[in-house]
Write a protein that holds these residues in place. Structure first.
Motif: not given
Length: 520
Positions: A268-278, A327-334
């Motif tokens: 679920r955390i990965i899903f959240i981070l993917a939406f944050v990336s979008l 997709l979620s990797c963008y959140s961490f990178w940002w």
């Protein structure tokens, strides 16, 4: 430059080596009797193929032939056991993780790429599928490798068209392992057209011609590998390969929402981070949208192809989890980039009250800056925390897998009973192919694969089985899975078994029969 390349290469090798040691030494793939009944089906097809029985003629299969070819060569060289066969999947899993890391490195750098490897490794069912004799991970491995070569060619702008051909060739082989990788064809074509150029340049005639020419070269490699495999399996059984996937739907409740519901607890955390990336890429960092364009196209293709498909098994999930992790990797990178840019001594001093600032506009700027730091730190923490949480989950559940499919208390009794009559057995029939694999016996090729996908909701399999039993006269018959209740209720099969066979083990879980004339 050379020093940086050596450091990056060292980190790539070190990361994958850690994963390899974890999977090889910590994952109980040698002890588990079966992660999935499909393992037995794939291996029994392979062992029959090695004995000279042709695929699609004697051996029924709704899957492309290339995985059977690979598995046949591998087990010939390294040994015909389920553990050795699983090591082939482990190898493909490492290739998949390595190439995925390299893709993430191109877009987000070394730190994010290392984290991405472990997030994907510990995603729902990835470790289990990395040790299973099934087509999913091998096909995705070649598919992601194809995509990596394509992205590298475009970003390096090397002009070496051979890389395009190799990329297409590898994806063609991946499709000949499992058809679902067809999804990556539109992903690859869109990548060729969009990856390197600004959207405003896409419609220039010269650019269209160049990209179209690259697509043609890439498709040439794709069609070449597909053609070679199709030629090797001639006459190619198009009807047998495609029709079972478009027949009446079975297991209606196994759909995409159900698959995500089971994955939500762990991912679920990965899903959240993917939406944050979008959200970040669409509303705050529009210039970075290109970094997540490919996984978005991949996910859209997944949903378009599989939304009405039934059943959606749990082993379909990596087809979705790979682009979601990307997709979620963008959140961490940002988040990490924001922390490095905004976190400085002045901000910390004002935040902790060590330094006063009475200028209202400047104080407001620092408040916004601090809020951005908090958001960035939260994203970075969630990314790292979910990796730790998943590792802890698998650490406590790996030992449970050692008993997976051995929960039946009579499994060892059954294997001992089958082995007792093995010397007098040429053939065995069982609706759980793992029994045949673990006792090194063969199932008659015509009934080696009896699934609902093959026969649908009809009872034709009963007549097929009875005819094959009369021809081959298997010395042992073991009924264990969901078909055995139907078989017991069929009067012709019941009469045949009672006439020519004697029960050795007969209970609610296992029915083991032997021919009356081999008893001793």
């Amino acid at each position: 430059m050379q020093k940086r390349l050596r450091i990056n290469l060292f980190l790539d090798i070190a990361t994958i080596s850690i994963v390899a040691m974890f999977l090889y030494f910590y994952m109980p793939y040698k002890e588990v009797i079966g992660f999935n009944t499909d393992e037995g089906l794939e291996l029994i097809k392979t062992f029959l193929f090695q004995k000279g029985y042709p695929l699609y003629q004697s051996i029924w299969s709704d899957q492309p032939p290339f995985y059977t070819y690979l598995l046949s060569i591998w087990t010939d060289v390294f040994g015909k056991s389920i553990a050795r066969a699983r090591e082939l999947t482990l190898l493909f899993s490492l290739i998949l993780l390595f190439t995925f890391k390299r893709i993430i490195f191109i877009y987000f750098g070394q730190l994010t790429s290392i984290l991405a490897v472990f997030i994907l490794l510990f995603s729902k069912d990835f470790i289990k599928l990395s040790s299973s004799v099934m087509q999913g991970i091998p096909s995705l491995s070649l598919g992601v490798l194809s995509l990596y070569l394509l992205i590298r060619f475009i970003n390096k702008n090397s002009g070496q068209k051979i890389n395009l051909i190799i990329s297409g060739f590898l994806l063609g082989l991946a499709i000949q392992i499992k058809f679902w990788v067809l999804i990556l064809i539109p992903v690859a074509i869109v990548t060729i057209f969009v990856e390197k150029d600004e959207f405003i340049n896409l419609f220039k005639i010269q650019k269209i011609k160049k990209n179209f020419f690259n697509v043609v070269i890439w498709l040439l490699g794709l069609l070449t590998s597909i053609g070679l495999v199709v030629w090797s399996a001639r006459p190619f059984p198009f009807k047998q390969l495609f029709m079972p996937h478009f027949q009446e739907k079975i297991y209606e409740n196994l759909d995409i929402p159900t698959m995500f519901k089971f994955a939500y607890g762990l991912d679920r955390i990965i899903f959240i981070l993917a939406f944050v990336s979008l959200f970040l890429a669409l509303f705050f960092e529009v210039s970075d949208f290109r970094k997540i364009f490919i996984p978005i196209i991949w996910l859209l293709s997944d949903f378009i192809l599989f939304w009405n498909h039934r059943p959606i098994w749990s082993h379909y999930y990596p087809m979705f989890s790979i682009p979601i992790v990307w997709l979620s990797c963008y959140s961490f990178w940002w988040g990490w980039k924001s922390l490095r840019v905004r976190l400085n001594w002045s901000t910390i001093s004002i935040f902790l009250g060590w330094k006063e600032n009475n200028s209202f506009p400047l104080a407001k700027i620092y408040q916004i800056k601090i809020l951005q730091i908090i958001i960035s730190a939260t994203i970075v923490f969630l990314s790292i925390f979910t990796t730790y949480r998943k590792f802890n989950y698998y650490s406590t559940n790996l030992n449970h897998w050692k008993t997976w499919k051995t929960a039946e208390p009579q499994w060892n009794q059954l294997i001992s009973s089958v082995l007792r009559y093995k010397d007098r057995s040429n053939w065995i029939y069982t609706d759980n192919s793992l029994v045949a694999i673990h006792t090194n016996l063969l199932i008659p090729p015509e009934v080696a694969v009896i699934t609902k996908k093959r026969f649908g909701k009809s009872d034709n399999y009963k007549q097929t089985l009875l005819e094959v039993m009369k021809i081959y006269k298997p010395e042992q018959v073991i009924l264990m899975n969901y078909f055995h209740r139907d078989l017991r209720s069929d009067p012709q099969i019941t009469s045949y078994l009672n006439t020519y066979y004697k029960p050795v083990i007969y209970n609610s879980e296992i029915h083991h029969y032997i021919l009356k004339n081999i008893e001793y």
